[in-house]
Design an enzyme around this catalytic site. Structure first.
Site, short mmCIF file in Angstrom:
data_model
loop_
_atom_site.label_atom_id
_atom_site.label_comp_id
_atom_site.label_asym_id
_atom_site.label_seq_id
_atom_site.Cartn_x
_atom_site.Cartn_y
_atom_site.Cartn_z
N GLY A 193 -7.53 6.70 -0.28
CA GLY A 193 -8.02 7.66 -1.37
C GLY A 193 -6.58 8.14 -2.21
O GLY A 193 -6.95 8.78 -3.12
N ASP A 194 -5.71 8.07 -1.85
CA ASP A 194 -4.50 8.48 -2.48
C ASP A 194 -3.18 8.03 -2.10
O ASP A 194 -2.23 8.52 -1.91
CB ASP A 194 -4.34 10.28 -2.18
CG ASP A 194 -3.66 10.83 -3.33
OD1 ASP A 194 -3.15 10.10 -4.16
OD2 ASP A 194 -3.47 12.13 -3.18
N LEU A 195 -3.13 6.55 -2.33
CA LEU A 195 -2.18 5.67 -1.86
C LEU A 195 -0.98 5.58 -2.78
O LEU A 195 -1.08 4.78 -3.72
CB LEU A 195 -2.72 4.34 -1.56
CG LEU A 195 -3.07 4.19 -0.26
CD1 LEU A 195 -3.74 2.43 -0.28
CD2 LEU A 195 -2.31 4.37 0.72
#
Ligand code: ATP
Length: 288
Positions: A193-195
């Site tokens: 979700g927050d790469l």
């Protein structure tokens, strides 16, 4: 909490005196520490001074879920309260994301996405950075993305005075037509979700670990799109990913930009209106 209070709290929670500390570059009103305990263990600590900053209990929960449900390398969590997160320190050399690192990341993320999950959304709401990410479990992806990602973030940005009404209207028109652009995936996938680069830890030519997730279950394409928003991953990542899990045609041409409207709205809320230009470009390219 000042540093000596934090030290006392850590020593009590972990049952060992602290031998050494160094600062960690964390944001959003948090304090970050890399800690070596007298018994040799190395820990990473994030602490909230006052009310500002993300609820760290949620970050601990998200890391714990990735550990429980996948083989993705993420730090083991020792303590997670709203104001304190203590996790293992991931041994890394701060090295660059080389082609070999990208290939390793592509394999790891393809494996994460490969397992079918039950619903889109999640068992509880999560956070993206410090912002709420609603996750009501949903049977279909496109309505979930429309209501709980794109328009949720657009409404919050409008309410905060960050998104001009004309932009909001264009996003509403896009929301009505999402079926023309997006594809329902065969099943929901668990997403980090927050790469982005700051959340990717490298050692030599390998991924050492991923930190700071914003989990939920969704279409892998929203995750893949975001890896390109700041150039975190490119061709070697996609070659490795697609050798395990090929993409449907049109991702890079159309859907990648569309999905990146969501993190761009996150950036509009967190960092200001300079990110509006990216929204304008994407909507214009879609004829809106
Ligand atoms: N478990 C860990 N092991 C080693 N280093 C870590 C660990 N957790 C965080 N770090 C280091 O601290 C940096 C910031 O961590 P993190 O991204 O969790 O903080 P943040 O303030 O929430 O950042 P963001 O701006 O991404 O929201 C990472 O880029 C990494 O260098």
């Amino acid at each position: 909490m000042n540093n000596s209070q934090l030290k006392n709290r850590l020593e009590a929670a972990l049952g060992s005196p602290i031998a050494e500390t160094a600062s960690l570059p964390v944001g959003f009103g948090l304090n970050g520490l890399a800690v070596r305990l007298a018994d040799g263990r190395r820990l990473a600590v994030k602490a909230r001074g006052g009310e500002a900053g993300a609820n760290l209990e949620v970050e601990g929960y998200m890391l714990g879920e990735l550990t429980r449900l996948s083989a993705l390398p993420v730090p083991h969590v020792h303590v997670a309260t709203p104001s304190l997160l203590v996790m293992d320190f991931i041994d890394n050399d701060g090295g660059p994301i080389t082609d070999a690192v990208e290939r390793h990341a592509g394999e790891l993320i393809a494996a994460l996405h490969a397992t079918p999950r039950e619903d889109f959304g999640y068992a509880r709401d999560t956070l993206i950075g410090p912002l709420a990410q609603p996750n009501p479990p949903s049977p279909r992806w496109i309505p979930f993305f429309r209501d709980h990602r794109l328009m949720h973030m657009a409404k919050a940005a409008r309410t905060e005075g960050r998104l001009p009404p004309a932009f909001f209207g264009r996003l509403e028109r896009l929301a009505e037509r999402l079926d023309d652009y997006l594809i329902e995936p065969p099943f929901p996938s668990l997403l980090h979700g927050d790469l982005w680069t700051g959340n990717v830890l490298v050692k030599g030519s390998r991924i050492a670990g991923f930190v700071d997730p914003a989990i939920s279950c969704g279409h892998p394409e929203i995750e893949l799109a975001f890896t390109t928003m700041f150039g975190t991953f490119g061709k070697p990542f996609f070659e490795a990913y697609e050798s395990l899990s090929p993409l449907e045609p049109g991702f890079h041409q159309v859907r990648r930009g569309l999905y990146n409207l969501y993190p761009t709205l996150v950036h509009v809320r967190l960092f200001g209106t300079s990110y509006l230009a990216g929204i304008d470009d994407t909507l214009t390219a879609l004829g809106l």
